[in-house]
Design an enzyme around this catalytic site. Structure first.
Site, short mmCIF file in Angstrom:
data_model
loop_
_atom_site.label_atom_id
_atom_site.label_comp_id
_atom_site.label_asym_id
_atom_site.label_seq_id
_atom_site.Cartn_x
_atom_site.Cartn_y
_atom_site.Cartn_z
N ASP A 107 37.54 45.69 42.57
CA ASP A 107 37.96 45.55 41.17
C ASP A 107 37.60 44.18 40.60
O ASP A 107 37.34 44.03 39.41
CB ASP A 107 39.46 45.84 41.01
CG ASP A 107 40.34 45.01 41.93
OD1 ASP A 107 39.82 44.24 42.76
OD2 ASP A 107 41.58 45.14 41.83
N HIS A 108 37.59 43.17 41.45
CA HIS A 108 37.22 41.81 41.06
C HIS A 108 37.01 41.00 42.33
O HIS A 108 37.11 41.55 43.44
CB HIS A 108 38.31 41.16 40.18
CG HIS A 108 39.69 41.27 40.78
ND1 HIS A 108 40.10 40.52 41.87
CD2 HIS A 108 40.74 42.07 40.46
CE1 HIS A 108 41.35 40.84 42.18
NE2 HIS A 108 41.76 41.79 41.34
N CYS A 158 43.31 43.27 38.24
CA CYS A 158 43.37 44.58 38.87
C CYS A 158 43.33 45.76 37.90
O CYS A 158 42.40 46.56 37.90
CB CYS A 158 44.64 44.69 39.72
SG CYS A 158 44.77 43.43 41.02
N ASP A 173 40.31 45.41 46.86
CA ASP A 173 40.93 44.56 45.84
C ASP A 173 40.58 43.10 46.16
O ASP A 173 40.95 42.59 47.21
CB ASP A 173 42.45 44.76 45.86
CG ASP A 173 43.14 44.13 44.67
OD1 ASP A 173 42.69 43.06 44.22
OD2 ASP A 173 44.13 44.70 44.18
N HIS A 178 37.43 22.32 31.49
CA HIS A 178 37.61 23.03 30.23
C HIS A 178 39.09 23.33 30.05
O HIS A 178 39.79 23.62 31.03
CB HIS A 178 36.79 24.33 30.25
CG HIS A 178 36.78 25.07 28.97
ND1 HIS A 178 37.79 25.93 28.59
CD2 HIS A 178 35.87 25.09 27.94
CE1 HIS A 178 37.51 26.44 27.41
NE2 HIS A 178 36.34 25.96 26.99
N LYS A 189 45.46 52.57 46.62
CA LYS A 189 45.74 51.85 45.38
C LYS A 189 44.92 52.42 44.23
O LYS A 189 43.69 52.41 44.27
CB LYS A 189 45.43 50.36 45.55
CG LYS A 189 45.82 49.53 44.34
CD LYS A 189 45.73 48.04 44.63
CE LYS A 189 46.25 47.25 43.44
NZ LYS A 189 46.26 45.79 43.70
#
Length: 520
Positions: free
Chosen positions: A305-306, A72, A32, A243, A120
Site C-alpha cells: 500500500d505504501h 493505508c 503493508d 521544508h 488486511k
C-alpha cells in the site's frame, strides 16, 4: 422442445466452462509498508527476499511504481477502486470507500471467477482509532501535535523464532488451506487476495491505547537475512533547513530528538528483517500454488500500500512523498507474461484494476484512473510502441502532515506542492542526480516547475480539492465533537496532545474550538 432446451443448456454450459478453463487464475498479495526499492538493485542487496527474487526472475519488476496516497486506507481504496483518491474522496484512514463500492474483484466474480479475500483489507470508511481520525481532522490547527511514539527496535525470541507476526501467519495458513482445498478443486478460475500487516511497525502497547505503531520487532533468525554491512545511515537536513511540512511531520512522528547511529541502524535492520518475514509469507502462497499444480495457470501480483521511511529524512512511518514512503513494489508473473523484465515505466496502484480486468479478459470500464499494464508485459506483444502515460499522481490528506500534499512524478522529476499552491512553497527533486532528495531545486528550474504545475492542474484541480478536504475536516470534527456531549473535554485530553510552547490541555481544546468555529 424439452430435448432442444437440454441441448441449448448443455451448449451454453459447455461454452461457459471452456471459457473459464482458458482463463488464468489471479492472486494478489499486498503487504503493508514495504519499500519498493528493496525489490531491485541496489536495495535488494541489503536483505535477502528469495520469493521476491523468484518473481523478479520469472516475471516483470516495475522499477518506478508508486502509491496514490502514502497511507493505508486511501492507498488501498485507490487500488480496489482503480480511481484517484480525490475522485473517491478517500481523504484519510477514516474516510475511504463506501461499503458497496465496486472493486475489480466484484467484477471478476460477476464474470465467472471464484473470489476470496483474506487478511488486511482496510479500504472502506469507518476504521482506525479515534486518535488517528481526530488528528487528521484537526491538522490545520496551529500547534504541533506529537502523534506517535518514538521509533524503537525490539528483539524477541532466538534463532528458532520464525513466526513473529502471528496474525499474519494464521491468515497465511488459512490461505494455504483455501488454495489446496477450494481453489484446487474449483471448475472456475479463481481470484484470491491476501493482505498482510507486515512489515508495518507494531503497536507500541506501553504508550497506551491511543499510541501508534512505532516498534520495529523481529528475531535473530530474520536478522540473519539482513546484510548489516550494507545498511546505509540516511543523510538528514538540519531541522532549521527542513521544508515546513517535513518539519511538522518529523515533530509529530516524535523524531525531532537525538538519535544515535546505532539506534538508526537498528531500526533500519529490524525493518528489513520484517520485510524478510513478509517475503516468507509470499513464499507460502507461491509454494501452495505450485504444490496444487496451479502456479502454471496463475498470475501472481505482489505489491504494497505504501513504503516505510525507516529514518530517512529524520522520519519513520509513511505519510510523505519521499521515495521511502511513496515508492511501492510491483512485480507480476504468470503464464503468457515476459520473464526477467525490469521496466522503468512510471506506474501506480490504480493501474492494478484495469490490468486485472485485462488479464481476466473482461471489458475495460471507463471510470478508472489507471491503465492496463498488460500491453507492457505480455509475451505475445512484440510491438515496440507501448503507450502508457508518463506520469504518476499521489496525494495525501491525512494526519502527520499539516497540509494537503500533491506529488507528480514525471521523467527524472518529482514535483510536490501543497494546499492551494500559494500558501506553502513547493518542492522539486531531480531524482536522476539527487536520489536522497536533499536538494529542493524548484528555484533553479522555473521552466520545469511551470511545466509540471500546468500538467498537475490538468489532472487535478488541487486548490479546490484542498478546500474540499478542509471543509470535510471541519464538518467531521464538529459532528464528532457534538456526539461526545459532556465527555468531549476528557476524550480530547487523552489524545496524545503536545504543544511545544505551552503544555496546557485546556489551551489545546480552545485552539481547536477556535479553528472549528472561526474564532481566531
Amino acid at each position: 422442445m424439452f430435448i432442444l432446451f437440454i441441448i441449448f443448456l448443455f451448449q451454453n454450459n459447455h461454452r461457459s466452462y471452456c471459457q473459464n478453463a482458458s482463463r488464468v487464475n489471479i492472486v494478489l498479495v499486498m503487504t503493508d509498508a514495504l519499500d519498493g526499492r528493496l525489490t531491485f538493485e541496489p536495495g535488494s542487496r541489503v536483505v535477502h527476499l528469495p520469493y521476491v527474487d523468484y518473481m523478479r526472475q520469472l516475471g516483470t519488476t516495475f522499477l518506478n511504481a508508486y502509491t496514490n496516497s502514502p497511507i493505508c486506507c486511501p492507498s488501498r481504496a485507490a487500488m480496489w477502486s482503480g480511481q484517484f483518491v480525490h475522485l473517491t474522496q478517500s481523504w484519510n484512514n477514516y474516510k475511504c470507500l463506501e461499503a458497496n463500492a465496486t472493486t475489480w474483484m466484484d467484477l471478476l466474480e460477476k464474470n465467472g471467477y471464484l473470489t476470496k479475500r483474506m487478511g488486511k483489507l482496510d479500504y472502506t470508511s469507518g476504521g482506525h482509532s479515534v486518535s488517528n481520525r481526530v488528528e487528521a481532522w484537526t491538522r490545520d490547527v496551529h500547534f504541533l501535535l506529537r502523534q506517535e511514539g518514538r521509533p524503537v527496535a525490539e528483539l524477541v525470541g532466538n534463532m528458532s523464532t520464525v513466526r513473529i507476526m502471528e496474525e499474519d501467519w494464521t491468515t497465511v495458513d488459512d490461505a494455504v488451506k483455501w488454495i489446496q482445498q477450494t481453489a484446487a478443486s474449483s471448475p472456475q478460475p479463481f481470484a484470491f487476495y491476501l493482505g498482510l500487516n507486515l512489515p508495518h511497525p507494531y503497536k507500541t502497547e506501553s504508550l497506551g491505547s491511543t499510541a501508534g505503531g512505532s516498534t520495529f520487532r523481529t528475531s535473530p533468525y530474520w536478522l540473519t537475512k539482513v546484510a548489516s554491512d550494507l545498511i546505509s545511515i540516511p543523510k538528514w537536513l538540519p531541522m532549521a533547513a527542513m521544508h515546513p511540512v517535513d518539519y511538522y511531520s518529523t515533530f509529530t512522528k516524535n523524531c525531532s530528538g537525538a538519535f544515535t547511529v546505532d539506534e538508526i541502524k537498528n531500526i533500519r535492520a529490524f525493518y528489513y528483517a520484517m520485510c524478510a518475514e513478509a517475503d516468507a509469507m509470499l513464499g507460502q502462497v507461491i509454494s501452495a500454488l505450485r504444490d496444487a499444480d496451479l502456479l502454471k495457470n496463475t498470475v501472481v501480483i505482489f505489491t504494497a500500500d505504501h513504503g516505510e521511511l525507516a529514518m530517512e529524512h529524520r522520519q519513520f512511518y509513511k505519510m510523505s512523498m519521499f521515495e521511502g514512503s511513496s515508492h511501492v513494489p510491483l512485480l507480476i508473473t504468470g503464464p503468457g507474461l515476459k520473464s526477467g523484465l525490469q521496466l522503468n515505466q512510471l506506474v501506480s496502484l490504480v493501474d492494478i484494476y484495469p490490468t486485472v480486468l485485462d488479464i481476466a479478459r473482461i471489458p475495460a470500464v471507463s471510470y478508472v484512473s489507471g491503465q492496463s499494464l498488460l500491453p507492457l508485459i505480455s509475451a505475445s506483444n512484440n510491438s515496440t510502441k507501448k503507450e502508457h502515460r508518463d506520469w504518476v499522481l499521489s496525494e495525501y490528506h491525512g494526519c502527520n502532515a499539516n497540509s494537503s500534499t500533491y506529488m507528480l512524478r514525471s521523467g527524472q522529476w518529482k514535483y510536490i506542492t501543497y494546499g492551494n499552491g500559494l500558501s506553502v512553497s513547493p518542492q522539486l527533486f531531480d531524482l536522476r542526480h539527487d536520489q536522497d532528495e536533499l536538494h529542493n531545486v524548484v528555484h533553479r528550474f522555473p521552466d520545469v516547475q511551470t511545466h509540471l504545475e500546468k500538467l498537475l492542474q490538468s489532472i487535478i484541480d488541487y486548490p479546490k480539492v484542498s478546500a474540499d478536504v478542509h471543509l470535510y475536516n471541519r464538518k467531521a470534527f464538529s459532528a464528532w465533537h457534538q456526539s461526545l456531549g459532556s465527555n468531549y473535554s476528557q476524550v480530547i485530553a487523552n489524545l496524545r496532545w503536545h504543544v511545544d510552547w505551552q503544555k496546557d490541555v485546556l489551551f489545546n481544546e480552545r485552539a481547536i474550538d477556535h479553528w472549528l468555529y472561526g474564532l481566531s
